[in-house]
Design a protein around this motif. Structure first.
Motif, PDB file in Angstrom:
ATOM      1  N   PRO A  39       0.806  -1.229   0.000  1.00 54.89           N
ATOM      2  CA  PRO A  39       0.000   0.000   0.000  1.00 54.89           C
ATOM      3  C   PRO A  39       0.833   1.271   0.000  1.00 54.89           C
ATOM      4  CG  PRO A  39      -0.008  -1.026   2.178  1.00 54.89           C
ATOM      5  CD  PRO A  39       0.654  -1.994   1.242  1.00 54.89           C
ATOM      6  N   ASP A  40       2.136   1.174   0.364  1.00 55.60           N
ATOM      7  CA  ASP A  40       2.962   2.382   0.389  1.00 55.60           C
ATOM      8  C   ASP A  40       3.520   2.755  -0.980  1.00 55.60           C
ATOM      9  OD1 ASP A  40       5.087   0.564  -0.014  1.00 55.60           O
ATOM     10  OD2 ASP A  40       5.425   0.378   2.141  1.00 55.60           O
ATOM     11  N   TRP A 560     -11.244  -3.684   3.757  1.00 53.54           N
ATOM     12  CA  TRP A 560     -10.792  -2.317   3.493  1.00 53.54           C
ATOM     13  C   TRP A 560     -11.306  -1.372   4.569  1.00 53.54           C
ATOM     14  CZ3 TRP A 560     -13.611   2.133   2.765  1.00 53.54           C
ATOM     15  CH2 TRP A 560     -12.897   3.250   2.333  1.00 53.54           C
TER      16      TRP A 560
END
Length: 817
Positions: A39-40, A560
């Protein structure tokens, strides 16, 4: 088809894979490619599918290109190879007659020279822009993946690693390089602004320290060699790299790769050789600014003493050492999973990991069955040439390790310790002449019988009775080791009790040797197909495929949202004035930990109270502060929320069932293939109630789809309802200035008039409440599909501030009527 004469032969012989690549398809919008899973934003390392013959053929060709290479390594100082010093030869640990290469060892004079070169280049390198330093690491990662054949060959032939371990190590090295590059850009580019309580401006920034000595181990000669070097370089430090003498060849090639990527040759020096020869010269120098070491606990203690004896400034020593790593298995654990994890952790990599399992604690009710399965699994393990895919375990690293393990096994025999298993490796006779030590399993009475870490494929089993669990945990803590700890249990209360008592640096559930990174979407979900069909009253199988897809998508969005809104957050609860109650309820539970508690009386400064002066009741989400008696000020910093999504209450399962039901009802009117409509029906499921004052506070609620605000007077009578809807998908930008309406306020008198101004903007409702009198207002936000409520409760006049990211952001001084 083969019997159909109308089908041409070329169609029957067509390659189905080539045909598949010609199809037009749309990738699933919620399933990232493996290279894009982080996700980074950093790129994930590339793996190798060892079960695919074409992938393995390509890898074999890359590795075989170096079969006849006789590798050479020597000290590198200021970019120059030093062709002098003691020469020693390196042989393949699996075949002692196979020479891998030669190493010229550095001398103490070389060590001092390298320190001077690194010191003189520090100022220039520390002033090199962070972006430039980070880009060098990323180029090194790309070069490592591109030139993987060379490093595969060295890891296998010099380090004795089997193919799967070599794949994992190269990936770990690549991830280290990219991770530290990302971290440097994130944390080093700009100063971090801190709070200024008195109006001043405070900033946190990082400065480079100087020359770092990085001493690496032989069991991860590439990943743990490159990791500390990369971290030191990207933070602006210069480096003296001292590899383990057993694996200097792969380290030499790694340094050359860093030079190729752009690391200046005077910023990184390389000094191979024995620690007893180079250690004192490197560690006692007044010019070094830090040491990073990975290896044995004994060596770490020696390094600590030498560094402390310098008699100068105190420099950091970052040491990662060994451990008597334990796993506790209770009667609820799945035996098949236990056995698989024990085999992987205790025996893969020939047990030569600092995190390898050393002691297995089995609850007596399941001990016999588990041991029987474990012995059967060990019998299937195959030792041999690490170049062969059929090999499960390769050799230990050298003669010293082999002799130590052999001596230990003999020591246990003399002590009459029960030997449960010694793997049969008679099939190796005449085939391989290497340092092959068979897996051993001993049964002990107590962990106190272990006085040191045994670095190899040796496992100890201890049976325990459930009433003795707490005392057994104390025995584990008393060993003096606390690297890793694993639990195999399906009882959450047992897991909580054990983790609260044990002292370890890393806790792992169900997998004792690795921190698992999710490489693909989940294949299991909080609800099953059977549960969904029962909930919907479906008794046939005609729509199982559709329902499975809906479950998958709903679960993905549930995951999520949970990560966005219910993850661990840090809060500060404070109050000034009046008497402070002894028992204080903390909102936004469950409580993870209380970071600090500070109290004060009258105009005195806040003081930090000790843990003996307060107690935490996680069940009631409250803190009893004994020191609060007579206090007029209090501040509590605490973490609340769920650290792991598996800890979320079972109501989430029911919420997903509701989402699946709505999606199923819409199946005929929506594009089922994309299931995008699930985005529109999925919404937050937290309720927040606040009591506001009459000063016109502004409340921001992020991530809200459907809002209903209920206005009540001082008699708790409903006087008005504000409602609004968020119509776009979760990934959309939404409509700005959505109209809101207030209904049912006719009963308000002029003195109780309510004016609410608000708009939806950037997925947030910004509203200002102007109250004509001290009317109590209760604010509620919820979604009709999922009414899982969490009540903040009556905060009195406490002030609560969220100081880390989360769903609800507010800063109001709440007052009672």
């Amino acid at each position: 088809m083969i019997n159909d004469a109308d089908i041409p032969a070329e169609c029957l012989c067509a390659d189905p894979l080539e045909r598949a690549t010609s199809f037009e398809y749309a990738p699933h919008p919620c399933i990232p490619l493996p290279s894009e899973m982080f996700p980074d934003g950093r790129i994930n390392s590339a793996g190798v599918n060892t079960s695919d013959s074409l992938s393995m053929l390509a890898l074999s060709e890359e590795v075989s290109a170096f079969d006849d290479t006789c590798w050479k390594a020597c000290p590198i100082i200021g970019g120059q190879d030093i062709e002098e010093g003691e020469l020693y030869e390196v042989f393949f640990p699996a075949s002692l007659s196979t020479k891998v290469g030669e190493v010229l060892a550095a001398t103490p004079e070389h060590a001092l020279q390298s320190i001077e070169v690194a010191r003189s280049s520090f100022y220039r390198w520390s002033n090199t822009p962070v972006e430039e330093r980070a880009a060098i690491l990323e180029r090194a990662a790309d070069l490592l993946e591109k030139g993987r054949g060379k490093f595969f060959s060295l890891l296998i032939r010099e380090g004795g690693k089997v193919i799967s371990d070599a794949v994992a190590e190269i990936r770990e090295a690549v991830d280290f390089l990219r991770y530290y590059a990302m971290l440097a850009r994130d944390q080093l580019t700009n100063p971090i602004k801190l709070p200024g309580p008195a109006g001043e401006e405070n900033y946190l920034y990082f400065e480079s320290r100087g020359v770092f000595v990085c001493i690496s181990p032989w069991n991860f000669p590439l990943a743990i060699f490159l990791g500390p070097i990369a971290a030191a370089l990207v933070t602006g430090n210069t480096v003296i790299a001292k590899p383990a003498e057993q694996t200097s060849l792969v380290a030499y090639e790694a340094v050359k790769l860093l030079y190729e990527a752009g690391v200046p040759t005077d910023v990184l020096c390389f000094v191979p050789g024995r620690g007893e020869v180079l250690g004192n010269a490197l560690l006692s120098s007044a010019s070094i600014a830090g040491v990073v070491f990975t290896g044995s606990t004994e060596t770490a203690n020696i390094i600590n003493q030498v560094v402390a004896g310098r008699g100068r400034d105190i420099i950091p020593l970052i040491a990662e050492t060994g451990g008597i790593n334990a796993m506790i298995v209770d009667s609820s654990a799945l035996p098949e999973q236990v056995v698989e994890d024990v085999i992987t952790s205790a025996f893969k990599s020939a047990g030569q990991r600092c995190s390898s399992l050393r002691v297995l604690f089995l609850q007596e009710e399941v001990a016999d069955k588990t041991i029987e399965m474990l012995l059967g699994a060990v019998a299937e393990l195959r030792l041999g040439n690490p170049m062969a895919l059929s090999t499960d375990i390769g050799p230990v690293i050298d003669q010293q390790s082999f002799d130590m393990l052999t001596s230990y096994a003999e020591e246990m025999r003399k002590k009459k310790i029960k030997l449960l298993c010694r793997a049969d490796i008679s099939y190796l006779s005449g085939e391989e002449e290497g340092y092959f030590f068979p897996p051993h399993i001993f049964e002990l009475e107590s962990v106190s019988q272990l006085s040191r870490e045994v670095f190899g494929p040796v496992l100890h089993v201890i049976r325990y009775k459930k009433p003795d669990l707490l005392g057994m945990l104390d025995d584990i803590n008393s060993t003096g080791y606390g690297l890793t700890f694993a639990i195999q249990s399906r009882i959450q209360s047992s897991i909580d009790d054990i983790t609260d008592r044990i002292g370890a640096g890393a806790y792992m559930l169900a997998n004792p040797a690795f921190h698992v990174v999710r490489k693909a979407p989940p294949t299991s979900f909080p609800v099953t197909l059977t549960e969904v069909k029962s909930f919907l009253g479906i008794n046939n199988n005609s729509e199982d495929g559709l329902l499975t897809n809906i479950i998958s998508m709903s679960s993905e969005y549930a995951q999520w949202y949970i990560e966005q809104s219910l993850s661990r957050q840090t809060w500060v609860l404070s109050r000034s004035g009046g008497n402070i109650p002894k028992k204080i309820f903390l909102p936004f539970g469950p409580i993870v930990s209380v970071v600090s508690v500070r109290v004060a009386t009258q105009n005195a400064a806040l003081r930090t109270v000790t843990k003996k002066e307060y107690s935490v009741d996680s069940l009631q989400s409250s803190v009893v502060v004994y020191a609060a008696i007579g206090a007029t000020k209090i501040e509590i910093v605490y973490e609340a929320g769920y650290a792991d999504t598996r800890d979320i209450p079972t109501q989430i399962k029911h919420g997903i069932l509701h989402h699946v039901a709505v999606a199923y009802k819409k199946r005929d009117s929506m594009t089922v293939e994309h299931l995008a409509f699930i985005k529109e029906i999925y919404a937050p499921f937290r309720e927040v109630r606040l009591v506001l004052n009459d000063s016109g506070d502004c409340v921001t609620l992020s991530g809200i789809q459907n809002i209903r605000l209920t206005l009540r007077n001082k008699n708790s009578e409903v006087k008005g309802v504000l409602s609004g809807g968020w119509k776009n998908s979760l990934n959309g930008t939404g409509d700005k200035n959505v109209a809101v309406r207030i209904t049912g306020i006719a009963e308000h008198s002029a003195a109780e008039s309510v004016l609410l101004e608000g708009s939806f903007e950037n997925r947030a409702l910004n509203c200002t409440l102007l109250l004509g009198s001290r009317t109590k207002v209760t604010m509620k936000c919820f979604v009709e599909l999922y009414e899982w409520y969490y009540e903040v409760g009556n905060l009195g006049s406490f002030n609560v501030v969220l100081i880390s990211s989360g769903l609800v952001h507010y800063n109001q001084n709440a007052k009672d009527d």
